[in-house]
Design a protein around this motif. Structure first.
Motif, PDB file in Angstrom:
ATOM      1  N   UNK A 101      -6.600 -25.535 -13.723  1.00 46.48           N
ATOM      2  CA  UNK A 101      -5.737 -24.755 -14.832  1.00 46.48           C
ATOM      3  C   UNK A 101      -5.176 -25.810 -16.248  1.00 46.48           C
ATOM      4  N   UNK A 102      -5.988 -25.858 -16.843  1.00 43.27           N
ATOM      5  CA  UNK A 102      -5.530 -27.172 -18.023  1.00 43.27           C
ATOM      6  C   UNK A 102      -4.687 -26.676 -19.004  1.00 43.27           C
ATOM      7  N   UNK A 103      -3.676 -27.400 -19.431  1.00 47.37           N
ATOM      8  CA  UNK A 103      -2.786 -27.335 -20.334  1.00 47.37           C
ATOM      9  C   UNK A 103      -3.270 -26.567 -21.677  1.00 47.37           C
ATOM     10  N   UNK A 104      -2.467 -25.915 -22.630  1.00 41.46           N
ATOM     11  CA  UNK A 104      -2.789 -25.205 -23.852  1.00 41.46           C
ATOM     12  C   UNK A 104      -2.222 -26.055 -24.794  1.00 41.46           C
ATOM     13  N   UNK A 105      -3.122 -26.135 -25.940  1.00 40.38           N
ATOM     14  CA  UNK A 105      -2.479 -26.576 -27.253  1.00 40.38           C
ATOM     15  C   UNK A 105      -1.634 -25.744 -27.861  1.00 40.38           C
ATOM     16  N   UNK A 106      -0.783 -26.250 -29.224  1.00 40.52           N
ATOM     17  CA  UNK A 106      -0.310 -25.298 -29.855  1.00 40.52           C
ATOM     18  C   UNK A 106      -0.822 -24.294 -30.529  1.00 40.52           C
ATOM     19  N   UNK A 107      -2.354 -24.436 -30.744  1.00 36.34           N
ATOM     20  CA  UNK A 107      -3.271 -23.318 -31.191  1.00 36.34           C
ATOM     21  C   UNK A 107      -3.373 -22.501 -30.222  1.00 36.34           C
ATOM     22  N   UNK A 108      -3.798 -23.012 -29.056  1.00 36.83           N
ATOM     23  CA  UNK A 108      -4.159 -21.911 -27.928  1.00 36.83           C
ATOM     24  C   UNK A 108      -2.922 -20.914 -27.614  1.00 36.83           C
ATOM     25  N   UNK A 109      -1.786 -21.340 -27.385  1.00 43.64           N
ATOM     26  CA  UNK A 109      -0.574 -20.918 -27.476  1.00 43.64           C
ATOM     27  C   UNK A 109      -0.342 -19.755 -28.315  1.00 43.64           C
ATOM     28  N   UNK A 127      -0.521 -14.069 -30.262  1.00 38.07           N
ATOM     29  CA  UNK A 127      -1.034 -13.158 -31.215  1.00 38.07           C
ATOM     30  C   UNK A 127      -1.436 -11.923 -30.309  1.00 38.07           C
ATOM     31  N   UNK A 128      -2.205 -12.353 -29.161  1.00 43.36           N
ATOM     32  CA  UNK A 128      -2.714 -11.044 -28.636  1.00 43.36           C
ATOM     33  C   UNK A 128      -1.556 -10.287 -27.663  1.00 43.36           C
ATOM     34  N   UNK A 129      -0.804 -11.106 -27.162  1.00 45.40           N
ATOM     35  CA  UNK A 129       0.391 -10.434 -26.250  1.00 45.40           C
ATOM     36  C   UNK A 129       1.608  -9.817 -26.777  1.00 45.40           C
ATOM     37  N   UNK A 140       2.060  -7.411 -28.847  1.00 43.30           N
ATOM     38  CA  UNK A 140       2.243  -5.871 -28.780  1.00 43.30           C
ATOM     39  C   UNK A 140       2.060  -5.448 -27.392  1.00 43.30           C
ATOM     40  N   UNK A 141       2.015  -6.250 -26.241  1.00 41.16           N
ATOM     41  CA  UNK A 141       1.715  -5.513 -25.142  1.00 41.16           C
ATOM     42  C   UNK A 141       3.118  -5.653 -24.143  1.00 41.16           C
ATOM     43  N   UNK A 142       3.223  -4.916 -23.274  1.00 39.42           N
ATOM     44  CA  UNK A 142       4.592  -4.682 -22.402  1.00 39.42           C
ATOM     45  C   UNK A 142       4.293  -6.070 -21.135  1.00 39.42           C
ATOM     46  N   UNK A 143       4.599  -7.404 -21.887  1.00 42.23           N
ATOM     47  CA  UNK A 143       4.319  -8.343 -20.762  1.00 42.23           C
ATOM     48  C   UNK A 143       5.362  -9.510 -21.406  1.00 42.23           C
ATOM     49  N   UNK A 144       5.268 -10.803 -20.730  1.00 34.79           N
ATOM     50  CA  UNK A 144       5.985 -11.978 -21.101  1.00 34.79           C
ATOM     51  C   UNK A 144       5.190 -13.096 -21.030  1.00 34.79           C
ATOM     52  N   UNK A 145       5.594 -14.086 -21.588  1.00 38.95           N
ATOM     53  CA  UNK A 145       4.625 -15.325 -21.613  1.00 38.95           C
ATOM     54  C   UNK A 145       5.587 -16.549 -20.895  1.00 38.95           C
ATOM     55  N   UNK A 146       5.225 -16.823 -19.958  1.00 38.88           N
ATOM     56  CA  UNK A 146       5.990 -18.164 -19.304  1.00 38.88           C
ATOM     57  C   UNK A 146       5.375 -19.491 -19.937  1.00 38.88           C
ATOM     58  N   UNK A 198       7.321 -16.576 -34.820  1.00 39.75           N
ATOM     59  CA  UNK A 198       6.302 -15.854 -35.356  1.00 39.75           C
ATOM     60  C   UNK A 198       6.091 -14.644 -34.900  1.00 39.75           C
ATOM     61  N   UNK A 199       6.366 -14.308 -33.558  1.00 40.47           N
ATOM     62  CA  UNK A 199       5.927 -13.090 -32.664  1.00 40.47           C
ATOM     63  C   UNK A 199       7.259 -12.980 -32.064  1.00 40.47           C
ATOM     64  N   UNK A 200       8.198 -12.224 -32.795  1.00 41.34           N
ATOM     65  CA  UNK A 200       9.659 -12.060 -32.204  1.00 41.34           C
ATOM     66  C   UNK A 200       9.554 -10.899 -31.209  1.00 41.34           C
ATOM     67  N   UNK A 201       8.472  -9.996 -31.395  1.00 42.63           N
ATOM     68  CA  UNK A 201       8.560  -8.947 -30.268  1.00 42.63           C
ATOM     69  C   UNK A 201       8.088  -9.432 -28.811  1.00 42.63           C
ATOM     70  N   UNK A 202       7.440 -10.684 -28.752  1.00 38.05           N
ATOM     71  CA  UNK A 202       7.220 -11.099 -27.531  1.00 38.05           C
ATOM     72  C   UNK A 202       8.357 -11.707 -26.741  1.00 38.05           C
ATOM     73  N   UNK A 203       8.747 -11.479 -25.545  1.00 36.20           N
ATOM     74  CA  UNK A 203       9.596 -12.039 -24.764  1.00 36.20           C
ATOM     75  C   UNK A 203       8.745 -13.376 -24.148  1.00 36.20           C
ATOM     76  N   UNK A 204       9.619 -14.477 -24.208  1.00 39.02           N
ATOM     77  CA  UNK A 204       9.124 -15.748 -23.932  1.00 39.02           C
ATOM     78  C   UNK A 204      10.043 -16.377 -22.792  1.00 39.02           C
ATOM     79  N   UNK A 205       9.628 -17.013 -21.903  1.00 36.99           N
ATOM     80  CA  UNK A 205      10.651 -17.436 -20.683  1.00 36.99           C
ATOM     81  C   UNK A 205      10.094 -18.950 -20.428  1.00 36.99           C
ATOM     82  N   UNK A 206      11.280 -19.604 -20.012  1.00 38.59           N
ATOM     83  CA  UNK A 206      11.142 -21.151 -19.832  1.00 38.59           C
ATOM     84  C   UNK A 206      11.291 -21.189 -18.163  1.00 38.59           C
ATOM     85  N   UNK A 207      10.165 -21.930 -17.566  1.00 33.61           N
ATOM     86  CA  UNK A 207      10.449 -21.912 -16.152  1.00 33.61           C
ATOM     87  C   UNK A 207      11.087 -23.228 -15.893  1.00 33.61           C
ATOM     88  N   UNK A 208      11.604 -23.055 -14.587  1.00 27.55           N
ATOM     89  CA  UNK A 208      12.405 -24.281 -13.900  1.00 27.55           C
ATOM     90  C   UNK A 208      12.813 -25.230 -14.810  1.00 27.55           C
TER      91      UNK A 208
END
Length: 454
Positions: free
Chosen positions: A165-173, A178-180, A182-188, A235-245
């Motif tokens: 489970x490698x970490x993502x770069x800024x470009x990966x994130x 970009x994909x998420x 418009x979807x009913x989801x959240x990025x943690x 850049x993606x204000x429609x997407x909810x983002x979540x900070x874990x722990x």
């Protein structure tokens, strides 16, 4: 399943700061069909099915723990669905949301999701939902995972500790967002990121000292990460983002500014950051190690303030166990030990014990650990409240009972916890999932596991 009725003098109902007399009915489908004011005496002629009189115990909604590592398949010797959900139920948790790591394979493709569900089938004492994962190169799998039912996605901005489970770069994130968007989801986000890598550090003090570990994960890693996350989120204000722990109080001004600006950002912290302090951790005790680390008492008090004022939205366990050998207990090697704290089954009592010192009400605790966590995991219409139409998940709770945390009490697989020896207040007497008794403090687990995969 027969109808289940629970009545008592103290039910904690939605939008009520204090428990009050009420009677709740769960129909055979497992849904709450009625909530009536007042305690009722049973009428054998008309009241059929299961009847529970909670008397002066408090009836509360079951907790939803939205951050749990059950590790199955692949690392089932660390934890599994059977033991993990039993531990959860013993602590009044009626639904857990499982993280995409540290199982092998991680939940980063639909095929791996199917393996996870197959492993969980028939083993769960609570309901279980699943997070998916974002790793470099799996962007094509994200929409199919949403369609397959994952509740959202977890990624790391720093190495996760497991190679699959490698970490993502800024470009990966950014590619994932970009994909998420418009979807009913959240990025943690695991929000630790080194924006300005330093020169190689000088030789560290002994690896048995907690202060050595604390210096290795400074608060700046969290503030750098949250600065990056909020920059991307604009850049993606429609997407909810979540900070874990969240552990670093120095990140709170960034979070407050982001929320004030309208960003759809939510934040969790953990039982251990609210109930433990680095000032009290002795040397040579790796069971206290987690990432991000437990910080000093002044930091802890600021987290409590942020929780009370709504800057922090919810509280979870981040139950992250491993086999005892990886904790390096005999060597006392904090730096070399696996980072993770085992908490399943203790969270409600921990918050009640610690929160009571601060005048925190039980209703506030359940807001953070049940209603808000359910909403965070996309379960806010079925979990987290004693409300008509919701699942009949409830707990009989004795707020005044005291107990000492011992290994015999712990239900999770590897019985190692920094809370061992603590005296806690508040005990789960019984836990019900969709109206069915799952756990009884006196008799334990008498039924086969009947939890559902959500």
């Amino acid at each position: 399943m027969p109808t289940t009725t629970v009545t008592g003098h103290r039910l904690l109902l939605p939008d009520s700061p204090d428990p009050r007399p009420a009677t709740l009915t769960v129909d055979p489908s497992g849904k709450i069909s009625s909530v009536q004011e007042g305690w009722r005496k049973r009428d054998p002629a008309s009241d059929h099915g299961n009847w529970i009189d909670a008397q002066d115990n408090i009836v509360i909604p079951g907790l939803v723990d939205a951050h749990v590592h059950l590790n199955e398949p692949g690392r089932t010797e660390w934890e599994g669905f059977w033991t993990g959900t039993r531990a959860a139920a013993a602590g009044g948790v009626t639904c857990v949301v499982d993280m995409p790591l540290n199982s092998i394979p991680p939940t980063c493709t639909p095929a791996n999701l199917a393996l996870k569900r197959a492993a969980a089938s028939g083993q769960c004492y609570t309901d279980v939902a699943l997070w998916g994962g974002v790793i470099p190169g799996n962007q094509a799998h994200l929409k199919p995972l949403v369609d397959a039912g994952v509740k959202g996605f977890k990624c790391f901005l720093i190495e996760s500790g497991v190679e699959e489970f490698p970490c993502v770069s800024e470009a990966d994130a950014q590619a994932a967002m970009e994909i998420l968007q418009d979807l009913p989801t959240v990025l943690l986000f695991h929000a630790e990121f080194d924006a300005t890598p330093a020169d190689p550090p000088a030789p560290a003090p002994p690896s048995t000292m907690y202060s050595t570990f604390l210096r290795s994960r400074p608060e700046k890693l969290e503030t750098d990460a949250i600065s990056l996350i909020t920059k991307l989120q604009r850049l993606y204000p429609a997407l909810r983002c979540h900070i874990v722990h969240l552990s670093a109080a120095s990140a709170l001004p960034l979070i407050r500014a982001a929320k004030s600006s309208g960003l759809n950002l939510t934040v969790e912290t953990c039982f251990h950051y609210l109930c433990l302090s680095a000032d009290d951790i002795p040397s040579g005790r790796p069971e206290f190690k987690c990432c991000p680390p437990i910080r000093e008492n002044v930091n802890r008090e600021l987290l409590w303030e942020a929780l009370l004022d709504g800057t922090i939205d919810c509280v979870v366990s981040d139950h992250s166990p491993c086999i005892t050998e990886l904790k390096k207990i005999d060597e006392g090697d904090i730096m070399g030990a696996w980072g993770g704290i085992s908490t399943l089954g203790l969270g409600l009592s921990l918050l009640w014990t610690e929160g009571s010192k601060r005048g925190v009400s039980l209703a506030q605790i359940l807001e953070w650990t049940s209603k808000k966590t359910a909403e965070h995991a996309g379960l806010g219409e079925v979990k987290g409240q004693l409300k008509v139409g919701f699942d009949g998940d409830f707990v009989i709770w004795d707020p005044s009972a005291e107990f000492t945390v011992t290994k015999d009490l712990l239900q999770f697989k590897n019985k190692l916890s920094p809370y061992e020896g603590l005296i806690l207040r508040g005990r789960v007497e019984q836990t019900f999932v969709r109206g069915s008794l799952v756990y009884d403090h006196r008799t334990g687990f008498e039924r086969a596991p009947s939890g559902r995969l959500l």
